[in-house]
Design a protein around this motif. Sequence first.
Motif, PDB file in Angstrom:
ATOM      1  N   PRO A 109       8.143 -56.001  22.156  1.00 31.65           N
ATOM      2  CA  PRO A 109       8.751 -55.897  20.827  1.00 31.65           C
ATOM      3  C   PRO A 109      10.217 -55.518  20.953  1.00 31.65           C
ATOM      4  N   PRO A 110      10.996 -55.849  19.957  1.00 32.92           N
ATOM      5  CA  PRO A 110      12.415 -55.484  20.007  1.00 32.92           C
ATOM      6  C   PRO A 110      12.587 -53.972  19.987  1.00 32.92           C
ATOM      7  N   LEU A 111      13.626 -53.458  20.674  1.00 31.44           N
ATOM      8  CA  LEU A 111      13.897 -52.027  20.724  1.00 31.44           C
ATOM      9  C   LEU A 111      14.267 -51.529  19.338  1.00 31.44           C
ATOM     10  N   PRO A 112      13.758 -50.344  18.962  1.00 32.36           N
ATOM     11  CA  PRO A 112      14.175 -49.789  17.669  1.00 32.36           C
ATOM     12  C   PRO A 112      15.637 -49.382  17.720  1.00 32.36           C
ATOM     13  N   GLU A 113      16.223 -49.363  16.554  1.00 31.92           N
ATOM     14  CA  GLU A 113      17.616 -48.958  16.482  1.00 31.92           C
ATOM     15  C   GLU A 113      17.754 -47.519  16.943  1.00 31.92           C
ATOM     16  N   GLY A 114      18.734 -47.259  17.802  1.00 30.62           N
ATOM     17  CA  GLY A 114      18.857 -45.937  18.404  1.00 30.62           C
ATOM     18  C   GLY A 114      20.134 -45.229  18.007  1.00 30.62           C
ATOM     19  N   SER A 115      20.095 -43.896  18.154  1.00 31.13           N
ATOM     20  CA  SER A 115      21.274 -43.059  17.946  1.00 31.13           C
ATOM     21  C   SER A 115      21.470 -42.225  19.203  1.00 31.13           C
ATOM     22  N   GLY A 116      22.699 -42.143  19.655  1.00 30.64           N
ATOM     23  CA  GLY A 116      22.980 -41.499  20.923  1.00 30.64           C
ATOM     24  C   GLY A 116      23.283 -40.012  20.767  1.00 30.64           C
ATOM     25  N   GLU A 117      22.939 -39.256  21.814  1.00 32.72           N
ATOM     26  CA  GLU A 117      23.269 -37.836  21.939  1.00 32.72           C
ATOM     27  C   GLU A 117      24.108 -37.682  23.194  1.00 32.72           C
ATOM     28  N   ARG A 118      25.399 -37.419  22.996  1.00 34.49           N
ATOM     29  CA  ARG A 118      26.299 -37.255  24.138  1.00 34.49           C
ATOM     30  C   ARG A 118      26.140 -35.836  24.672  1.00 34.49           C
ATOM     31  N   ILE A 119      25.480 -35.702  25.795  1.00 41.43           N
ATOM     32  CA  ILE A 119      25.189 -34.383  26.357  1.00 41.43           C
ATOM     33  C   ILE A 119      26.356 -33.873  27.183  1.00 41.43           C
ATOM     34  N   SER A 120      26.993 -34.749  27.940  1.00 38.78           N
ATOM     35  CA  SER A 120      28.143 -34.363  28.748  1.00 38.78           C
ATOM     36  C   SER A 120      29.018 -35.598  28.943  1.00 38.78           C
ATOM     37  N   ASP A 121      30.083 -35.458  29.751  1.00 41.52           N
ATOM     38  CA  ASP A 121      30.988 -36.578  29.992  1.00 41.52           C
ATOM     39  C   ASP A 121      30.311 -37.728  30.708  1.00 41.52           C
ATOM     40  N   GLU A 122      29.189 -37.454  31.386  1.00 42.73           N
ATOM     41  CA  GLU A 122      28.543 -38.514  32.145  1.00 42.73           C
ATOM     42  C   GLU A 122      27.052 -38.655  31.828  1.00 42.73           C
ATOM     43  N   LEU A 123      26.642 -38.191  30.657  1.00 46.90           N
ATOM     44  CA  LEU A 123      25.223 -38.246  30.316  1.00 46.90           C
ATOM     45  C   LEU A 123      25.048 -38.490  28.824  1.00 46.90           C
ATOM     46  N   VAL A 124      24.284 -39.554  28.488  1.00 46.08           N
ATOM     47  CA  VAL A 124      23.983 -39.905  27.099  1.00 46.08           C
ATOM     48  C   VAL A 124      22.507 -40.233  27.001  1.00 46.08           C
ATOM     49  N   LEU A 125      21.849 -39.677  25.984  1.00 51.26           N
ATOM     50  CA  LEU A 125      20.470 -40.028  25.670  1.00 51.26           C
ATOM     51  C   LEU A 125      20.453 -40.729  24.318  1.00 51.26           C
ATOM     52  N   VAL A 126      19.686 -41.810  24.222  1.00 50.35           N
ATOM     53  CA  VAL A 126      19.595 -42.585  22.987  1.00 50.35           C
ATOM     54  C   VAL A 126      18.155 -42.528  22.494  1.00 50.35           C
ATOM     55  N   PHE A 127      17.971 -42.067  21.261  1.00 50.23           N
ATOM     56  CA  PHE A 127      16.657 -41.928  20.652  1.00 50.23           C
ATOM     57  C   PHE A 127      16.553 -42.885  19.466  1.00 50.23           C
ATOM     58  N   PRO A 128      15.329 -43.155  19.001  1.00 49.43           N
ATOM     59  CA  PRO A 128      15.197 -43.931  17.765  1.00 49.43           C
ATOM     60  C   PRO A 128      15.913 -43.226  16.615  1.00 49.43           C
ATOM     61  N   THR A 129      16.620 -44.022  15.817  1.00 50.58           N
ATOM     62  CA  THR A 129      17.356 -43.448  14.694  1.00 50.58           C
ATOM     63  C   THR A 129      16.413 -42.794  13.694  1.00 50.58           C
ATOM     64  N   GLU A 130      15.278 -43.385  13.481  1.00 49.96           N
ATOM     65  CA  GLU A 130      14.301 -42.826  12.547  1.00 49.96           C
ATOM     66  C   GLU A 130      13.635 -41.605  13.173  1.00 49.96           C
ATOM     67  N   ARG A 131      13.910 -40.427  12.628  1.00 48.45           N
ATOM     68  CA  ARG A 131      13.433 -39.177  13.217  1.00 48.45           C
ATOM     69  C   ARG A 131      11.916 -39.104  13.262  1.00 48.45           C
ATOM     70  N   SER A 132      11.249 -39.740  12.309  1.00 47.07           N
ATOM     71  CA  SER A 132       9.795 -39.667  12.269  1.00 47.07           C
ATOM     72  C   SER A 132       9.154 -40.325  13.487  1.00 47.07           C
ATOM     73  N   LEU A 133       9.891 -41.209  14.150  1.00 48.06           N
ATOM     74  CA  LEU A 133       9.351 -41.839  15.355  1.00 48.06           C
ATOM     75  C   LEU A 133       9.312 -40.871  16.538  1.00 48.06           C
ATOM     76  N   PHE A 134      10.117 -39.812  16.478  1.00 45.08           N
ATOM     77  CA  PHE A 134      10.125 -38.820  17.561  1.00 45.08           C
ATOM     78  C   PHE A 134      10.566 -37.482  16.978  1.00 45.08           C
ATOM     79  N   PRO A 135       9.676 -36.808  16.231  1.00 42.24           N
ATOM     80  CA  PRO A 135      10.073 -35.570  15.551  1.00 42.24           C
ATOM     81  C   PRO A 135      10.385 -34.413  16.496  1.00 42.24           C
ATOM     82  N   GLU A 136       9.987 -34.508  17.763  1.00 41.20           N
ATOM     83  CA  GLU A 136      10.237 -33.433  18.735  1.00 41.20           C
ATOM     84  C   GLU A 136      11.610 -33.554  19.385  1.00 41.20           C
ATOM     85  N   ARG A 137      12.478 -34.346  18.804  1.00 40.67           N
ATOM     86  CA  ARG A 137      13.746 -34.692  19.439  1.00 40.67           C
ATOM     87  C   ARG A 137      14.592 -33.476  19.809  1.00 40.67           C
TER      88      ARG A 137
END
Length: 709
Positions: A109-137
Amino acid sequence: MTRCATALALCLGLLSQQLAAQDMSAPASLEELIPDSAVEDPEGWAQQGDQPDLPSPDDGPVPELEADSPMEAMPLLTIEAPEDLQLPDPDPVEADEPVEFATFEDVIPPLPEGSGERISDELVLVFPTERSLFPERDEFLDRFKALSTIEGLDDDGSQARLSAQARADEELLQRMLRTYGYFDGQVIRSVVSPEDRPDADYESSIARFDIIPGNRFTIGTVDLGNLSQTGTDYDDLRAAYEVFPGDPLSLDAITDERYDLDTALGESGYPFAAIDDPELLVDHARAEGDVTMPVTPGGKYVFGNVTSNLDDFLSGRHLARIARFDPGDTYKRSDEMDLRRAILATGLVGSVSLTPVEVEAPSEGQPGTVDMEVEMTKAPLRTVAGSIGYGTEEGIRIAGSWEHRNLFPPEGLFRVRGIAGTREQLLGATFRKNNFRGRDRILTLDAFASTLDYEAYDARTASLVGTYERVSTLLFQKPLSWSVGLELVATGEREADADGVFGPRQTYLIAALPLYAQIDTSDDLLDPTRGFRVSGRVSPEISRSDSSETVYVRNQADFSYYQQMSDSLVLAGRARFSSIPGASVEDIAPSRRIYAGGGGSVRGYGYREIGPRNSEGDPTGGLSAVEFSLEARIRTGMLDGTLGVVPFVDAGSVGDDALPDFRSIKFGAGIGLRYHSGFGPIRLDVAFPLNPGPNDAAVAVYVALGQAF
C-alpha cells in the motif's frame, strides 16, 4: 575428471573382452598405449588419472596403429540428417478461467503522509501525520532519544560512521515498535548527503527513518498458572495484573504488571509466592499475542512470633514490640520490610535480614503461620564526637561527647557531653531509651549544669529534664508528633543595669510541665516542597524566688506552609506567635523570657538580639513575640541540579506585654545558597538588617543543615 575416467574405463572393459583370448604379449606400440595392468583392471587404471607412461602432446606425434591392430578395424559411424523434416504445429491450449494479475498497489500500500521530527543535525524521524495512527508518538520519541546510537555518540561528520550507526538505530526502532505492540511495523532507513539532495535543507549527512507502525496487536489469552488456587483472593489478585484479553499489546505492561501482581500477593498473605518470567506468543494471523506467566501462590499465612539470633542484644520480644503487626495478622511484605527498616534505624546493627519460617501449614481453608526469623550483625556501639565553631555573637564554642548506644539493652543509650565556649559552658549526662513501651516512643532523662554569659545577663543553672515523646526522624517522618515532660531547674541569674553593671545574683527554683504537639503534612522533613506544619508548645511553670512564687504559662504556636509552583520553584512561608501570660517580666528568670533574632528566627540580626533593650543596648527579653518569614526556593540546574538559590525576607518583634507588639518590628532580607546533598540541603544564608538599631551588625551569615523552616 570422474566422468572421463568412467568413460575410459568402459572402453577399456570392451577392449579387454576382445583381447581376452589373445596372448598378453602385444606389440610394443600398443603396449605403450595400453599396458597390461589396464587390461587386467581397467577401472582401477582409469582412476589413476594421467599416467606418466601415456603419451602427451608434448611428446610429439602419436604413433600410427598397425594394419592388423583391432583398433584399426573399428569403423566410423555416420548419421545423415533428413533434408525435409517438418513437425506439426501443436494445438492451442485454452485456459479454464481467466488469469488475473495483482497490481503493485495491492501488494504494497502507499505510504501514509508523514511529518518529520528533527532530533538533531543528523537525525530525522518521520511518523504518520495522523496522530491516531500512532498515539504513542511522544513517549516513543523520548525513549528513542535516550537510547539512540546516533544521539549518544559524537558527530565527526563521517558518512560511513553515520551509516553504521543508522543500521543500529534501525534495529532499535524495530524493537521499540514491537515493545509497543506493532509487530507488523516497518522502518525505512536512508542516509542522505547534501550532494544527494541539493534541494533539501541539509548542511551535512543525515539519517532519516520513516516509521510505518501498522496496526497495533492486542492481548489474546492470559494464562497465570495456579493463581486460581488463591480462592476468594483470586478476583483481587487477578485485578492487580492489569493485562486483559483485548487490551492493546504492550511489552512494558506485561513486564511491569508482574511486579504489581507480586506486590499484591505479598500484601495478601502469600510470603512464598513465586512468579516466573512472562512469555509472549505472537500470532500474526490473529494480530494477537498470548501471554503465559506461571504463578505459584504457595499458600496463605498469618504472622506468628518474631525471633532474634541476638536475644541478649535485641530480643525477639523487643523486636515484636517495634513491629507494626501482631501475631495473627495477615502476612504483609510491607510490614516485614518496615520492621527491617526500624531495626536498621536503631543504629545498633550493621546488617539485618528477615526470613518467614513456616511453623504451621495452611489446612482446611485456614491460613498457616509463619514466624519472622531475624538475623543481625552488631554495629560499632561507641561514638566519640566533637565540633568547634565561631560566631560573631557567641564567640568560640567547642563541644564534645562520648556515647554508648546500647549500654542498657535493649536500646538504652548513655551519653556524656560537654561545651567550652566564650558564652556557654556545659557538662551533662543523658540516658535515652528508644522504642520504650512502643514503636518510635523515646524516654529521655537529661541532667546538666551550665553557665551562660551574655551582655544582658548571666546564669548558673542546674537542670533535670525528663521527656516521653514520639517525634519524626530522618527515616520515619510522622504526621503526628508529641511530647510530654517534666523539668526541674535551679538557676542563679543576674542582670546588667543601665550602666552595664551586673547586679546581685538572684536564685530561681522552677518546675515546668512542657507539652508539645505537631501535625505535619509536608512531603519531606528537611526539604519540604508541599503541605503544611502546625505545632504548639505549652509549658505551665512555677517559679520561686526570694520567698515569692509566680505561676505563668509559656506558649508558642508555629505555622509553616509550602507550595510547589513548578519543578524548580517552591514558595515557603512561616509564622510564629509566642506569649507568657500570668507574670511580669521582672518575675521571670531572664533565661526563661522570650527572645528573637538569628538563623532560625529573624535573619539579619544576631542571636536573641531583637526585643526590649536596656540603656546599654543589650536585649532584656520580653513576654511576647511575633515572627514572619517568606522565601522562594529556586533550583538553578547548576552542578547537576544540586545548587539552589533562596531569596528571603523575615520580620519579627518582641514586646513587654503578653500580647504581641507590632510597634517595633524588625525586618531582615537576604539571599541564600542551598546545596542539595543526598541527606538534605546544606544551607548558607547571608542576611542584612533593613531597619537596624545602633548595636546591630551590617550583615549576618548562617550555615546549617536543612531549610530554615
